[in-house]
Structure formats: C-alpha cells, structure tokens
Design a protein around this motif. Structure first.
Motif, PDB file in Angstrom:
ATOM      1  N   PRO A  72       0.831  -1.214   0.000  1.00  0.00           N
ATOM      2  CA  PRO A  72       0.000   0.000   0.000  1.00  0.00           C
ATOM      3  C   PRO A  72       0.863   1.260   0.000  1.00  0.00           C
ATOM      4  O   PRO A  72       1.907   1.318   0.629  1.00  0.00           O
ATOM      5  CB  PRO A  72      -0.795  -0.111   1.310  1.00  0.00           C
ATOM      6  N   ASP A  73       0.402   2.265  -0.725  1.00  0.00           N
ATOM      7  CA  ASP A  73       1.039   3.585  -0.794  1.00  0.00           C
ATOM      8  C   ASP A  73       2.413   3.594  -1.457  1.00  0.00           C
ATOM      9  O   ASP A  73       3.123   4.581  -1.385  1.00  0.00           O
ATOM     10  CB  ASP A  73       1.136   4.223   0.602  1.00  0.00           C
ATOM     11  N   LEU A  74       2.809   2.502  -2.096  1.00  0.00           N
ATOM     12  CA  LEU A  74       4.084   2.484  -2.811  1.00  0.00           C
ATOM     13  C   LEU A  74       3.982   3.272  -4.111  1.00  0.00           C
ATOM     14  O   LEU A  74       4.959   3.769  -4.626  1.00  0.00           O
ATOM     15  CB  LEU A  74       4.516   1.043  -3.106  1.00  0.00           C
ATOM     16  N   ARG A  75       2.794   3.376  -4.636  1.00  0.00           N
ATOM     17  CA  ARG A  75       2.516   4.090  -5.887  1.00  0.00           C
ATOM     18  C   ARG A  75       3.244   3.455  -7.062  1.00  0.00           C
ATOM     19  O   ARG A  75       3.766   4.135  -7.926  1.00  0.00           O
ATOM     20  CB  ARG A  75       2.875   5.568  -5.757  1.00  0.00           C
ATOM     21  N   SER A  76       3.259   2.129  -7.109  1.00  0.00           N
ATOM     22  CA  SER A  76       3.896   1.448  -8.227  1.00  0.00           C
ATOM     23  C   SER A  76       2.884   0.970  -9.258  1.00  0.00           C
ATOM     24  O   SER A  76       3.265   0.490 -10.310  1.00  0.00           O
ATOM     25  CB  SER A  76       4.730   0.268  -7.726  1.00  0.00           C
ATOM     26  N   ASN A  77       1.601   1.092  -8.963  1.00  0.00           N
ATOM     27  CA  ASN A  77       0.573   0.693  -9.923  1.00  0.00           C
ATOM     28  C   ASN A  77      -0.219   1.933 -10.329  1.00  0.00           C
ATOM     29  O   ASN A  77      -1.297   2.213  -9.811  1.00  0.00           O
ATOM     30  CB  ASN A  77      -0.354  -0.365  -9.321  1.00  0.00           C
ATOM     31  N   TYR A  78       0.343   2.672 -11.265  1.00  0.00           N
ATOM     32  CA  TYR A  78      -0.286   3.914 -11.695  1.00  0.00           C
ATOM     33  C   TYR A  78      -1.676   3.698 -12.268  1.00  0.00           C
ATOM     34  O   TYR A  78      -2.542   4.552 -12.135  1.00  0.00           O
ATOM     35  CB  TYR A  78       0.578   4.629 -12.731  1.00  0.00           C
ATOM     36  N   ALA A  79      -1.888   2.558 -12.909  1.00  0.00           N
ATOM     37  CA  ALA A  79      -3.188   2.303 -13.527  1.00  0.00           C
ATOM     38  C   ALA A  79      -4.308   2.295 -12.496  1.00  0.00           C
ATOM     39  O   ALA A  79      -5.448   2.639 -12.807  1.00  0.00           O
ATOM     40  CB  ALA A  79      -3.159   0.983 -14.292  1.00  0.00           C
ATOM     41  N   LYS A  80      -3.993   1.918 -11.269  1.00  0.00           N
ATOM     42  CA  LYS A  80      -5.005   1.880 -10.211  1.00  0.00           C
ATOM     43  C   LYS A  80      -4.935   3.085  -9.285  1.00  0.00           C
ATOM     44  O   LYS A  80      -5.946   3.500  -8.734  1.00  0.00           O
ATOM     45  CB  LYS A  80      -4.844   0.606  -9.376  1.00  0.00           C
ATOM     46  N   GLU A  81      -3.755   3.639  -9.098  1.00  0.00           N
ATOM     47  CA  GLU A  81      -3.561   4.624  -8.036  1.00  0.00           C
ATOM     48  C   GLU A  81      -3.509   6.075  -8.505  1.00  0.00           C
ATOM     49  O   GLU A  81      -3.542   6.980  -7.679  1.00  0.00           O
ATOM     50  CB  GLU A  81      -2.280   4.290  -7.270  1.00  0.00           C
ATOM     51  N   GLU A  82      -3.419   6.290  -9.797  1.00  0.00           N
ATOM     52  CA  GLU A  82      -3.304   7.654 -10.310  1.00  0.00           C
ATOM     53  C   GLU A  82      -4.334   7.889 -11.412  1.00  0.00           C
ATOM     54  O   GLU A  82      -4.836   6.951 -12.014  1.00  0.00           O
ATOM     55  CB  GLU A  82      -1.899   7.893 -10.899  1.00  0.00           C
ATOM     56  N   LYS A  83      -4.609   9.154 -11.669  1.00  0.00           N
ATOM     57  CA  LYS A  83      -5.455   9.484 -12.807  1.00  0.00           C
ATOM     58  C   LYS A  83      -4.557   9.433 -14.040  1.00  0.00           C
ATOM     59  O   LYS A  83      -3.589  10.184 -14.141  1.00  0.00           O
ATOM     60  CB  LYS A  83      -6.060  10.876 -12.646  1.00  0.00           C
ATOM     61  N   LEU A  84      -4.872   8.526 -14.936  1.00  0.00           N
ATOM     62  CA  LEU A  84      -4.045   8.353 -16.133  1.00  0.00           C
ATOM     63  C   LEU A  84      -4.316   9.450 -17.160  1.00  0.00           C
ATOM     64  O   LEU A  84      -5.441   9.934 -17.288  1.00  0.00           O
ATOM     65  CB  LEU A  84      -4.302   6.990 -16.764  1.00  0.00           C
ATOM     66  N   ALA A  85      -3.280   9.781 -17.907  1.00  0.00           N
ATOM     67  CA  ALA A  85      -3.398  10.759 -18.985  1.00  0.00           C
ATOM     68  C   ALA A  85      -3.591  10.056 -20.323  1.00  0.00           C
ATOM     69  O   ALA A  85      -3.407  10.667 -21.373  1.00  0.00           O
ATOM     70  CB  ALA A  85      -2.151  11.642 -19.024  1.00  0.00           C
ATOM     71  N   ASN A  86      -3.970   8.799 -20.282  1.00  0.00           N
ATOM     72  CA  ASN A  86      -4.135   8.029 -21.521  1.00  0.00           C
ATOM     73  C   ASN A  86      -5.079   8.706 -22.513  1.00  0.00           C
ATOM     74  O   ASN A  86      -4.770   8.792 -23.704  1.00  0.00           O
ATOM     75  CB  ASN A  86      -4.656   6.625 -21.213  1.00  0.00           C
ATOM     76  N   GLU A  87      -6.218   9.151 -22.030  1.00  0.00           N
ATOM     77  CA  GLU A  87      -7.202   9.756 -22.936  1.00  0.00           C
ATOM     78  C   GLU A  87      -6.647  11.035 -23.551  1.00  0.00           C
ATOM     79  O   GLU A  87      -6.742  11.240 -24.755  1.00  0.00           O
ATOM     80  CB  GLU A  87      -8.489  10.046 -22.173  1.00  0.00           C
ATOM     81  N   THR A  88      -6.015  11.856 -22.737  1.00  0.00           N
ATOM     82  CA  THR A  88      -5.431  13.108 -23.222  1.00  0.00           C
ATOM     83  C   THR A  88      -4.384  12.853 -24.295  1.00  0.00           C
ATOM     84  O   THR A  88      -4.296  13.575 -25.285  1.00  0.00           O
ATOM     85  CB  THR A  88      -4.786  13.884 -22.050  1.00  0.00           C
TER      86      THR A  88
END
Length: 108
Positions: A72-88
């Motif tokens: 938890p809180d390692l922030r190694s899974n951006y797909a789950k833990e961050e808002k992705l800029a994929n669409e942008t």
C-alpha cells in the motif's frame, strides 16, 4: 497543451501480473517455463541479510521486491492509483496476451 503543462503525466498501456505474462509467453511460444515462486517477504528478508553483510546485490532484490509487491502507498501501480493521462495522449490499454504474441512474433 494546457492540460499537460507543469504536471506529471501517468500513462499505462498494459496492466498485468507476472503470472499473466508467463501464461501468455507459454501460450505464444508453446513452451513450458520452470517457475520458482518466492514471496515478497522472503525476498525482502534475503535482501536485508545481504545488505547487512555488505553485499549490495541485496539492493536490487529490494527494488525487485517492491516493484512486484502489493505494498500500500508504494505508488507502483499507476493504472489503479493515479489518474491516467491516456485519454489526453490518446494511449489505449492493450491486452497482455496480444502484446506478448506481437513481441514473440517480432523476435522470432
């Protein structure tokens, strides 16, 4: 563009696991892989012992353990833990089986 100015951009094209990658490789190559399963706790313990004895190979083991762990809180899974800029950035998520098949076919 304004929507990407002065901020970190998190992107992902595949979200997978080691087990999914091995299964896809076995399917794509028609080969069976020998697997050695090791828990993250075991790797961290081994790495700590190596480092305590002055063996800095333990550092690489610690990095690997944290990358593959579900900490938890390692922030190694951006797909789950961050808002992705994929669409942008117009980046689409891909299927791991398709990616592995493409790589195997390219390198064969």
């Amino acid at each position: 563009p304004e929507e990407t100015r002065n901020r970190y951009l998190y992107v992902a094209s595949v979200e997978t696991s080691q087990n999914e990658i091995v299964a896809a490789l076995e399917e794509a190559t028609g080969s069976s892989w020998d697997i050695r399963r090791v828990s993250t706790d075991t790797q961290v313990d081994e790495a700590t012992k190596l480092l305590a004895n002055g063996d800095f190979n333990g550092a690489l083991t610690l990095v690997r353990a944290t990358v593959f762990a579900n900490i938890p809180d390692l922030r190694s899974n951006y797909a789950k833990e961050e808002k992705l800029a994929n669409e942008t950035l117009d980046i689409k998520m891909e299927d791991v089986k398709e990616v592995v098949q493409r790589v195997v076919n390219t390198t064969a």
